[in-house]
Design a protein around this motif. Structure first.
Motif, mmCIF file in Angstrom:
data_model
loop_
_atom_site.group_PDB
_atom_site.id
_atom_site.type_symbol
_atom_site.label_atom_id
_atom_site.label_comp_id
_atom_site.label_asym_id
_atom_site.label_seq_id
_atom_site.Cartn_x
_atom_site.Cartn_y
_atom_site.Cartn_z
ATOM 1 N N LEU A 78 -2.988 -4.629 -5.770
ATOM 2 C CA LEU A 78 -3.132 -3.213 -6.085
ATOM 3 C C LEU A 78 -4.146 -2.538 -5.166
ATOM 4 O O LEU A 78 -3.986 -1.367 -4.794
ATOM 5 N N PHE A 79 -5.194 -3.264 -4.780
ATOM 6 C CA PHE A 79 -6.180 -2.717 -3.849
ATOM 7 C C PHE A 79 -5.663 -2.730 -2.417
ATOM 8 O O PHE A 79 -5.766 -1.740 -1.686
ATOM 9 N N VAL A 80 -5.110 -3.858 -1.997
ATOM 10 C CA VAL A 80 -4.845 -4.092 -0.578
ATOM 11 C C VAL A 80 -3.611 -3.353 -0.076
ATOM 12 O O VAL A 80 -3.634 -2.755 1.004
ATOM 13 N N LEU A 83 -4.061 0.553 0.507
ATOM 14 C CA LEU A 83 -5.030 0.779 1.581
ATOM 15 C C LEU A 83 -4.474 0.338 2.939
ATOM 16 O O LEU A 83 -4.696 1.016 3.952
ATOM 17 N N THR A 84 -3.761 -0.764 2.957
ATOM 18 C CA THR A 84 -3.148 -1.216 4.210
ATOM 19 C C THR A 84 -2.153 -0.188 4.719
ATOM 20 O O THR A 84 -2.121 0.133 5.916
ATOM 21 N N PHE A 85 -1.343 0.337 3.828
ATOM 22 C CA PHE A 85 -0.338 1.328 4.227
ATOM 23 C C PHE A 85 -0.995 2.579 4.800
ATOM 24 O O PHE A 85 -0.625 3.056 5.882
ATOM 25 N N VAL A 86 -1.979 3.108 4.087
ATOM 26 C CA VAL A 86 -2.615 4.361 4.517
ATOM 27 C C VAL A 86 -3.376 4.167 5.825
ATOM 28 O O VAL A 86 -3.236 4.972 6.766
ATOM 29 N N LEU A 87 -4.178 3.120 5.921
ATOM 30 C CA LEU A 87 -4.995 2.913 7.117
ATOM 31 C C LEU A 87 -4.144 2.593 8.340
ATOM 32 O O LEU A 87 -4.397 3.106 9.438
ATOM 33 N N SER A 88 -3.125 1.739 8.180
ATOM 34 C CA SER A 88 -2.289 1.391 9.327
ATOM 35 C C SER A 88 -1.482 2.597 9.804
ATOM 36 O O SER A 88 -1.315 2.802 11.012
ATOM 37 N N GLN A 172 -5.352 -7.495 8.914
ATOM 38 C CA GLN A 172 -3.925 -7.208 8.931
ATOM 39 C C GLN A 172 -3.556 -5.768 9.261
ATOM 40 O O GLN A 172 -2.391 -5.497 9.577
ATOM 41 N N VAL A 173 -4.484 -4.841 9.209
ATOM 42 C CA VAL A 173 -4.134 -3.442 9.460
ATOM 43 C C VAL A 173 -3.573 -3.252 10.865
ATOM 44 O O VAL A 173 -2.624 -2.488 11.074
ATOM 45 N N GLY A 174 -4.125 -3.955 11.852
ATOM 46 C CA GLY A 174 -3.650 -3.811 13.222
ATOM 47 C C GLY A 174 -2.199 -4.207 13.394
ATOM 48 O O GLY A 174 -1.455 -3.580 14.170
ATOM 49 N N PHE A 175 -1.763 -5.238 12.682
ATOM 50 C CA PHE A 175 -0.367 -5.671 12.778
ATOM 51 C C PHE A 175 0.581 -4.590 12.269
ATOM 52 O O PHE A 175 1.582 -4.247 12.917
ATOM 53 N N TYR A 176 0.271 -4.043 11.098
ATOM 54 C CA TYR A 176 1.137 -3.006 10.544
ATOM 55 C C TYR A 176 1.028 -1.701 11.327
ATOM 56 O O TYR A 176 1.969 -0.903 11.336
ATOM 57 N N VAL A 220 9.014 1.047 4.252
ATOM 58 C CA VAL A 220 9.509 0.054 3.292
ATOM 59 C C VAL A 220 9.152 -1.346 3.768
ATOM 60 O O VAL A 220 8.697 -2.196 2.981
ATOM 61 N N ALA A 221 9.347 -1.616 5.062
ATOM 62 C CA ALA A 221 9.033 -2.944 5.603
ATOM 63 C C ALA A 221 7.549 -3.253 5.483
ATOM 64 O O ALA A 221 7.162 -4.375 5.107
ATOM 65 N N VAL A 222 6.695 -2.281 5.780
ATOM 66 C CA VAL A 222 5.251 -2.490 5.695
ATOM 67 C C VAL A 222 4.828 -2.769 4.254
ATOM 68 O O VAL A 222 4.034 -3.684 3.989
ATOM 69 N N LEU A 223 5.345 -2.019 3.315
ATOM 70 C CA LEU A 223 4.979 -2.219 1.910
ATOM 71 C C LEU A 223 5.436 -3.591 1.406
ATOM 72 O O LEU A 223 4.691 -4.287 0.716
ATOM 73 N N LEU A 224 6.649 -3.990 1.770
ATOM 74 C CA LEU A 224 7.150 -5.286 1.321
ATOM 75 C C LEU A 224 6.371 -6.431 1.945
ATOM 76 O O LEU A 224 5.973 -7.386 1.262
ATOM 77 N N LEU A 225 6.132 -6.363 3.248
ATOM 78 C CA LEU A 225 5.423 -7.440 3.934
ATOM 79 C C LEU A 225 3.976 -7.551 3.454
ATOM 80 O O LEU A 225 3.465 -8.659 3.244
ATOM 81 N N SER A 226 3.312 -6.420 3.289
ATOM 82 C CA SER A 226 1.918 -6.465 2.827
ATOM 83 C C SER A 226 1.831 -6.936 1.383
ATOM 84 O O SER A 226 0.866 -7.612 1.004
ATOM 85 N N LEU A 227 2.830 -6.614 0.564
ATOM 86 C CA LEU A 227 2.829 -7.079 -0.818
ATOM 87 C C LEU A 227 2.990 -8.598 -0.882
ATOM 88 O O LEU A 227 2.258 -9.289 -1.599
ATOM 89 N N ILE A 228 3.944 -9.127 -0.116
ATOM 90 C CA ILE A 228 4.151 -10.578 -0.093
ATOM 91 C C ILE A 228 2.905 -11.280 0.442
ATOM 92 O O ILE A 228 2.483 -12.319 -0.082
ATOM 93 N N ALA A 229 2.303 -10.720 1.496
ATOM 94 C CA ALA A 229 1.091 -11.324 2.056
ATOM 95 C C ALA A 229 -0.055 -11.317 1.049
ATOM 96 O O ALA A 229 -0.832 -12.276 0.965
ATOM 97 N N ALA A 230 -0.172 -10.246 0.265
ATOM 98 C CA ALA A 230 -1.232 -10.181 -0.747
ATOM 99 C C ALA A 230 -1.012 -11.222 -1.833
ATOM 100 O O ALA A 230 -1.955 -11.836 -2.329
#
Length: 300
Positions: A78-80, A83-88, A172-176, A220-230
Motif C-alpha cells: 500500500l505504501f510502495v 509512491l513508485t507510480f507517482v515518482l517514476s 526500483q523507481v529508476g526502472f519504472y 497498467v504494466a508499472v502497477l502490476l509489476l510493482s505490486l508483484i515486486a512488493a
C-alpha cells in the motif's frame, strides 16, 4: 511438419530451449515438489511419508503470525506501489523534457536498479538510518533541532516503515521511470499540436487529457509489476530488521516468516510449502483483480 517449418523452428528452439529447460528445472520442478510437500508432515526431510492432506493449509490459515505477516506485506504494498507510480512517472516526464544531457540524467536515475538489495539495505541500516546521533538521517534532524530517532529498533512509532519504503523506492523507481519514458516517446507529437490548436493549456491540462490516457498500457504494466515486486519483498526486511538475536515480530513479511519456518530449527517444510502456495495464490488473485480493474487486455 514441412522442411521449411522445421528450418524455421530449429533456430527458435536452439535459443529458447536452454531457457525452457532451466525454467523447468529451477522453477516448475521446485514449485511442483513444494505442492507435494505441502500435503505431508515434512519435518527435517524432503521425502516425507505421513500424508496430512490439507491439514498444513488449515494450520497456516489459523496461524496468527502468518496472518500478521500477510497484513505487513499488504501495508508495504500500500505504501510502495502508489509512491513508485507517482515518482517514476514524475521523473519520466521531467527527464523526457530535458533538452540537454538527457542520457546522463536517465542513467543517473536508473543506476540504483543495478545495486544489490542486500548492499542497499546495509547502507540504509549502517549509514543513513542507523539510529545513533552520527547517522546521516539523525544528523539532518539535528540541524533542525530534532531528537535522535531509533529508526529500526522501536516499533512505536513505526519509523521502520520510512527505512523500508525509501530503500525500495531508491532501488526500483529508476526502472519504472525507463518504462514510462518509453511510453512517452511513443505518443505522437501531432496529438499535442492538435490540443494546442484547440486551446489546451500546456501543463496539467495537457498531461491529464493527452499524456496520461496515452500512457494507460504502461501505467497498467508499472502497477502490476510493482505490486508483484512488493509482494515478494524479502531482502530489505531480512537485512534491515534482522539481528543476531533473531527477527522481531513487528514488520515480518510472509517470505521472512516462511524462511524461519522452513529453514529454522524445526525445518518444517510441510507448513512452509503450504504457506508459500497460499502466498502465491494470494499474489495471483490480487494481481488478476488489479488487472481486471485496470482493464488489462481490454481493447481501447
Amino acid at each position: 511438419m514441412t522442411g521449411a517449418k522445421q528450418r524455421t523452428a530449429l533456430p527458435f528452439w536452439v535459443f529458447v530451449g536452454p531457457f525452457v529447460i532451466g525454467l523447468a528445472i529451477f522453477a516448475y520442478l521446485p514449485i511442483g515438489w513444494s505442492a507435494v510437500l505441502s500435503l505431508f508432515d515434512a519435518h527435517n526431510t524432503v521425502t516425507p511419508t505421513e500424508f496430512v492432506g490439507l491439514g498444513n493449509y488449515a494450520d497456516m490459515l489459523a496461524d496468527d503470525r502468518f496472518l500478521r505477516s500477510l497484513l505487513t506485506f499488504s501495508l508495504f504494498a500500500l505504501f510502495v506501489v502508489p509512491l513508485t507510480f507517482v515518482l517514476s512517472l514524475a521523473l519520466a516526464v521531467a527527464v523526457n523534457q530535458v533538452r540537454f544531457a538527457r542520457t546522463f540524467f536517465r542513467s543517473v536515475f536508473f543506476l540504483p536498479t543495478a545495486c544489490s538489495y542486500v548492499v542497499a539495505s546495509l547502507v540504509w541500516k549502517l549509514s543513513i538510518f542507523n539510529g545513533v546521533r552520527f547517522g546521516l538521517a539523525n544528523t539532518v534532524l539535528g540541524w533542525f533541532g530534532g531528537d535522535t530517532v531509533a529508526w529500526l529498533s522501536d516499533p512505536n512509532p513505526p519509523w521502520y516503515w520510512v527505512v523500508l519504503v525509501t530503500v525500495r523506492l531508491w532501488l526500483q523507481v529508476g526502472f519504472y521511470m525507463i518504462l514510462f519514458i518509453a511510453g512517452l516517446q511513443r505518443i505522437p507529437a501531432t496529438l499535442y499540436e492538435a490540443a494546442y490548436v484547440d486551446g489546451a493549456k500546456p501543463g496539467w491540462q495537457v498531461f491529464r487529457y493527452i499524456t496520461l490516457p496515452q500512457l494507460r498500457p504502461t501505467s497498467v504494466a508499472v502497477l502490476l509489476l510493482s505490486l508483484i515486486a512488493a509482494y515478494q519483498a524479502f531482502d530489505e526486511f531480512y537485512n534491515l530488521l534482522g539481528t543476531a538475536q533473531g527477527y522481531p515480530d513487528f514488520a515480518r513479511p510472509p517470505l521472512v516468516y516462511l524462511y524461519y519456518l522452513a529453514l529454522g530449527q524445526n525445518q518444517d517444510y510441510g507448513h512452509g510449502s503450504a504457506g508459500a502456495l497460499i502466498l502465491a495464490l494470494l499474489i495471483a488473485l490480487v494481481t488478476l483483480t488489479q488487472g481486471k480493474l485496470l482493464g488489462l487486455g481490454r481493447r481501447d
